[in-house]
Write a protein that holds these residues in place. Structure first.
Motif, PDB file in Angstrom:
ATOM      1  N   ASN A  81       0.969  -1.250  -0.340  1.00 51.73           N
ATOM      2  CA  ASN A  81       0.207   0.007  -0.308  1.00 51.73           C
ATOM      3  C   ASN A  81       0.890   1.501   0.007  1.00 51.73           C
ATOM      4  O   ASN A  81       1.753   1.616   0.652  1.00 51.73           O
ATOM      5  CB  ASN A  81      -0.961   0.296   1.271  1.00 51.73           C
ATOM      6  CG  ASN A  81      -1.846   0.967   0.890  1.00 51.73           C
ATOM      7  OD1 ASN A  81      -2.305   1.074   0.361  1.00 51.73           O
ATOM      8  ND2 ASN A  81      -3.145   1.532   2.295  1.00 51.73           N
TER       9      ASN A  81
ATOM     10  N   HIS B  17       0.328   4.929   1.605  1.00 51.80           N
ATOM     11  CA  HIS B  17      -0.181   5.502   2.501  1.00 51.80           C
ATOM     12  C   HIS B  17      -0.258   6.776   1.902  1.00 51.80           C
ATOM     13  O   HIS B  17       0.710   7.943   1.926  1.00 51.80           O
ATOM     14  CB  HIS B  17      -0.209   5.741   3.630  1.00 51.80           C
ATOM     15  CG  HIS B  17      -0.036   4.255   4.006  1.00 51.80           C
ATOM     16  ND1 HIS B  17      -1.278   3.505   4.683  1.00 51.80           N
ATOM     17  CD2 HIS B  17       0.955   3.242   4.352  1.00 51.80           C
ATOM     18  CE1 HIS B  17      -0.597   2.194   4.295  1.00 51.80           C
ATOM     19  NE2 HIS B  17       0.588   2.321   4.395  1.00 51.80           N
TER      20      HIS B  17
ATOM     21  N   SER C  53      -4.694   9.196   6.249  1.00 48.17           N
ATOM     22  CA  SER C  53      -5.603   8.056   6.304  1.00 48.17           C
ATOM     23  C   SER C  53      -4.547   7.090   7.184  1.00 48.17           C
ATOM     24  O   SER C  53      -3.635   7.472   7.830  1.00 48.17           O
ATOM     25  CB  SER C  53      -4.929   7.285   4.786  1.00 48.17           C
ATOM     26  OG  SER C  53      -3.330   7.321   4.518  1.00 48.17           O
TER      27      SER C  53
ATOM     28  N   HIS D 241     -10.372  -2.108   2.771  1.00 48.40           N
ATOM     29  CA  HIS D 241      -8.774  -1.804   1.902  1.00 48.40           C
ATOM     30  C   HIS D 241      -8.161  -3.171   1.403  1.00 48.40           C
ATOM     31  O   HIS D 241      -8.233  -3.252   0.394  1.00 48.40           O
ATOM     32  CB  HIS D 241      -7.910  -1.412   2.368  1.00 48.40           C
ATOM     33  CG  HIS D 241      -6.552  -0.578   1.746  1.00 48.40           C
ATOM     34  ND1 HIS D 241      -5.178  -1.688   1.836  1.00 48.40           N
ATOM     35  CD2 HIS D 241      -5.981  -0.032   0.684  1.00 48.40           C
ATOM     36  CE1 HIS D 241      -4.636  -1.231   0.430  1.00 48.40           C
ATOM     37  NE2 HIS D 241      -5.494  -0.067   0.197  1.00 48.40           N
TER      38      HIS D 241
ATOM     39  N   ARG E  94     -10.194  -4.986  -1.099  1.00 44.46           N
ATOM     40  CA  ARG E  94      -9.883  -4.227  -2.297  1.00 44.46           C
ATOM     41  C   ARG E  94      -9.323  -4.193  -2.867  1.00 44.46           C
ATOM     42  O   ARG E  94      -8.764  -4.731  -4.380  1.00 44.46           O
ATOM     43  CB  ARG E  94     -10.661  -2.521  -2.742  1.00 44.46           C
ATOM     44  CG  ARG E  94     -11.735  -2.027  -2.317  1.00 44.46           C
ATOM     45  CD  ARG E  94     -12.015  -1.054  -2.232  1.00 44.46           C
ATOM     46  NE  ARG E  94     -13.529  -0.362  -1.803  1.00 44.46           N
ATOM     47  CZ  ARG E  94     -13.139   0.511  -1.323  1.00 44.46           C
ATOM     48  NH1 ARG E  94     -13.029   0.904   0.280  1.00 44.46           N
ATOM     49  NH2 ARG E  94     -14.583   0.401  -0.720  1.00 44.46           N
ATOM     50  N   ARG E  95      -7.942  -3.835  -2.657  1.00 49.99           N
ATOM     51  CA  ARG E  95      -6.338  -4.402  -2.917  1.00 49.99           C
ATOM     52  C   ARG E  95      -6.712  -6.015  -3.729  1.00 49.99           C
ATOM     53  O   ARG E  95      -5.791  -6.114  -4.521  1.00 49.99           O
ATOM     54  CB  ARG E  95      -5.479  -4.610  -1.953  1.00 49.99           C
ATOM     55  CG  ARG E  95      -4.172  -5.150  -1.850  1.00 49.99           C
ATOM     56  CD  ARG E  95      -3.363  -4.093  -2.718  1.00 49.99           C
ATOM     57  NE  ARG E  95      -2.300  -4.115  -2.877  1.00 49.99           N
ATOM     58  CZ  ARG E  95      -1.562  -4.266  -4.115  1.00 49.99           C
ATOM     59  NH1 ARG E  95      -2.169  -3.799  -5.756  1.00 49.99           N
ATOM     60  NH2 ARG E  95      -0.135  -4.933  -3.855  1.00 49.99           N
TER      61      ARG E  95
END
Length: 190
Positions: free
Chosen positions: A69, A71, A75, A133, A136-137
């Motif tokens: 990820n 950031h 966030s 998250h 979705r990833r």
């Protein structure tokens, strides 16, 4: 009271709290500046904090190049698995540029949970954000092509493409840097 209202307007959405509980949360937060290349968390350490990234840019990664990820400001940063179960982290989280982060220690988070139902709901909102998250990833990696992932990243976070080295973007997309170059070239020629 006006000072608190203005401060809440600036930071409230970052912390996922309402104005009524904002001051209580702030008692537990520590502001830290991570310089470029500083680690928020290293692989093999137990994660002790939820981090609320006010400004800057950080990345979560395995090894050196498998990026989980990026950031951006406003966030949440953490290894939630490590916080929940007290296990050593398999990821590292590192500042790509100077970053301002508000830290909430996991013990303080537990203290808040013990206070009332609002804070348990706060924890649920954090867990939901982490879950969504991750979902979705995973779906992105399994269900759409690298070119579509790149295009999606371009639409959602164009700032990332300007600030992050191409090798890290390729690692995030799950492809080699050479493949990313070909994708970028194809998109430019359209």
């Amino acid at each position: 009271m006006k000072g608190i209202t203005e401060e809440y307007a600036t930071y409230g959405s970052l912390f996922l709290v309402d104005e009524e509980h904002y001051v209580e949360l702030c008692r537990y937060l520590n502001k830290v500046i991570f310089k470029k290349a500083d680690f928020f968390l290293r692989e093999g350490e137990c994660c002790e904090y939820l981090g609320f990234l006010k400004s800057g840019l950080m990345r979560s990664f395995y090894d050196k190049d498998i990026n989980v990820n990026f950031h951006l400001e406003n966030s949440l940063i953490t290894d939630y698995d490590s916080i929940l179960f007290g296990v050593k982290s398999r990821i590292s989280i590192k500042a790509i540029e100077d970053s301002e982060v508000f830290l909430l220690h996991k013990d303080h988070l537990q203290n808040l949970y013990d206070k009332d139902v609002y804070w348990q709901e706060f924890g649920r909102r954090i867990a939901e954000a982490v879950y969504l998250h991750a979902k979705r990833r995973i779906e992105g990696l399994l269900c759409i092509s690298p070119e579509q992932r790149y295009h999606q990243l371009l639409l959602e976070n164009p700032k990332i493409l300007q600030l992050i080295p191409q090798k890290h973007i390729a690692g995030y997309l799950g492809i080699q840097p050479q493949s990313l170059s070909r994708i970028r070239k194809r998109l430019l020629n359209r």
